[in-house]
Design a protein around this motif. Structure first.
Motif: not given
Length: 63
Positions: A1-8, A10-12, A52-57, A59-63
């Protein structure tokens, strides 16, 4: 999970990355929103909004 979060991450922006990293302890132990707010010179509510804003970004990226 950490690796997936770290990959995403870059949108933040830098502040969002810092908040997510600290809240979830991605590079060490997790911090509370109050601790993060104190260190960043923000109100706890603002840290929550950034999180919250970062989590929305993410989540949108991981879809």
């Amino acid at each position: 999970l950490n690796a997936e979060i770290m990959n995403g991450m870059d949108v933040l922006d830098e502040r969002e990355k810092q908040v997510i990293t600290l809240i979830y302890g991605l590079t060490g132990s997790p911090y509370t929103m109050a601790e993060i707010a104190y260190h960043m010179g923000l109100k706890r509510e603002r840290v929550r909004q950034i999180r919250d804003k970062a989590l929305r970004k993410l989540h949108k990226r991981m879809k």
